[in-house]
Scaffold this active site. Sequence first.
Site, PDB file in Angstrom:
ATOM      1  N   HIS A   9       0.866  -1.225   0.006  1.00 47.28           N
ATOM      2  CA  HIS A   9      -0.048  -0.059  -0.058  1.00 47.28           C
ATOM      3  C   HIS A   9       0.805   1.164   0.019  1.00 47.28           C
ATOM      4  O   HIS A   9       2.081   1.208  -0.359  1.00 47.28           O
ATOM      5  CB  HIS A   9      -1.064   0.038   1.289  1.00 47.28           C
ATOM      6  CG  HIS A   9      -1.732  -1.396   1.037  1.00 47.28           C
ATOM      7  ND1 HIS A   9      -2.627  -1.373   0.420  1.00 47.28           N
ATOM      8  CD2 HIS A   9      -1.409  -2.406   2.012  1.00 47.28           C
ATOM      9  CE1 HIS A   9      -3.225  -2.748   0.541  1.00 47.28           C
ATOM     10  NE2 HIS A   9      -2.661  -3.354   1.526  1.00 47.28           N
ATOM     11  N   GLU A  23      -2.038   0.361   7.696  1.00 50.08           N
ATOM     12  CA  GLU A  23      -1.127  -0.893   7.219  1.00 50.08           C
ATOM     13  C   GLU A  23      -0.067  -0.171   6.366  1.00 50.08           C
ATOM     14  O   GLU A  23       1.192  -0.748   6.618  1.00 50.08           O
ATOM     15  CB  GLU A  23      -1.975  -1.563   6.112  1.00 50.08           C
ATOM     16  CG  GLU A  23      -1.304  -2.935   5.751  1.00 50.08           C
ATOM     17  CD  GLU A  23      -1.970  -3.730   4.592  1.00 50.08           C
ATOM     18  OE1 GLU A  23      -1.551  -4.834   4.034  1.00 50.08           O
ATOM     19  OE2 GLU A  23      -3.056  -3.296   4.418  1.00 50.08           O
ATOM     20  N   HIS A  77       2.553  -7.170   4.195  1.00 45.07           N
ATOM     21  CA  HIS A  77       1.163  -6.581   4.392  1.00 45.07           C
ATOM     22  C   HIS A  77       0.976  -6.999   5.926  1.00 45.07           C
ATOM     23  O   HIS A  77       1.416  -7.895   6.505  1.00 45.07           O
ATOM     24  CB  HIS A  77       0.159  -7.200   3.648  1.00 45.07           C
ATOM     25  CG  HIS A  77       0.604  -6.909   2.126  1.00 45.07           C
ATOM     26  ND1 HIS A  77      -0.364  -5.865   1.516  1.00 45.07           N
ATOM     27  CD2 HIS A  77       1.586  -7.164   1.080  1.00 45.07           C
ATOM     28  CE1 HIS A  77       0.224  -5.982   0.126  1.00 45.07           C
ATOM     29  NE2 HIS A  77       1.175  -6.615  -0.047  1.00 45.07           N
ATOM     30  N   GLU A 141       1.575 -11.857   5.560  1.00 43.93           N
ATOM     31  CA  GLU A 141       0.459 -11.194   6.255  1.00 43.93           C
ATOM     32  C   GLU A 141       0.673 -11.521   7.690  1.00 43.93           C
ATOM     33  O   GLU A 141       0.414 -12.270   8.391  1.00 43.93           O
ATOM     34  CB  GLU A 141      -0.914 -11.683   5.961  1.00 43.93           C
ATOM     35  CG  GLU A 141      -1.462 -11.400   4.344  1.00 43.93           C
ATOM     36  CD  GLU A 141      -2.132 -10.158   4.231  1.00 43.93           C
ATOM     37  OE1 GLU A 141      -2.021  -9.197   5.011  1.00 43.93           O
ATOM     38  OE2 GLU A 141      -2.556  -9.692   2.848  1.00 43.93           O
TER      39      GLU A 141
END
Length: 222
Positions: A9, A23, A77, A141
């Site tokens: 992101h 995030e 992430h 993640e």
Amino acid sequence: MKIVLDAGHGGHDPGAVANGLKEKDLTLCIVRHIGRLLREYEGVEVYYTRTDDRFLELSERAEIANKLKADYFISVHINAGGGTGFESYIYNGNVSNATVAYQNVIHAEIMKAIGNVRDRGKKRANYAVLRQTNMPALLTENLFIDNASDAAKLKSEQFLLQIAHGHAQGIVKAFGLKKKATTQPKDDGKLYRVQVGVFSDRKNAERLAEELKKKGYPAVIV
């Protein structure tokens, strides 16, 4: 070898947001730590898809790695959706045996580094950064931003360092990297006195003396 670190992101895309965290900020912090740790090893060239708060298309991220002809790509992430724990992904299409082997090693090292966290498993998915990269690639993640317990961990700089350490150690182990040699200063056996300063305020002198003592240096106020 060339390693591309991708902080998920960025810019107008904050990624998952909850519990006072974004995030995009967490991923950038983690990859910076990973890069710093990897630079301690021989023959490693570290590249980033972004080093600040900017937006990049997924295809741009993959293109950066492809143009560099990187040996490995890893995208970091933070999860969301009400779960808890850590999981990792490789592409769910045709992948090399090396891609699978690297995931096995890196996943295990991250779990070892972050301690008492649920292992959600090694998975496969059709993510663009995994599909479009020409080299072995992994997407991680790292806990759930919308889980209060996970978020409390993610607010700790020490925990983010643990996540980074796991990623770095996984890469080190997967690729058999060797740490750079450090040269120790030669001890000629002589003793040297260093005067560090003169203070008009005794409290300042005492404060410096205490700091030196904490670091193992003898300090005497005269």
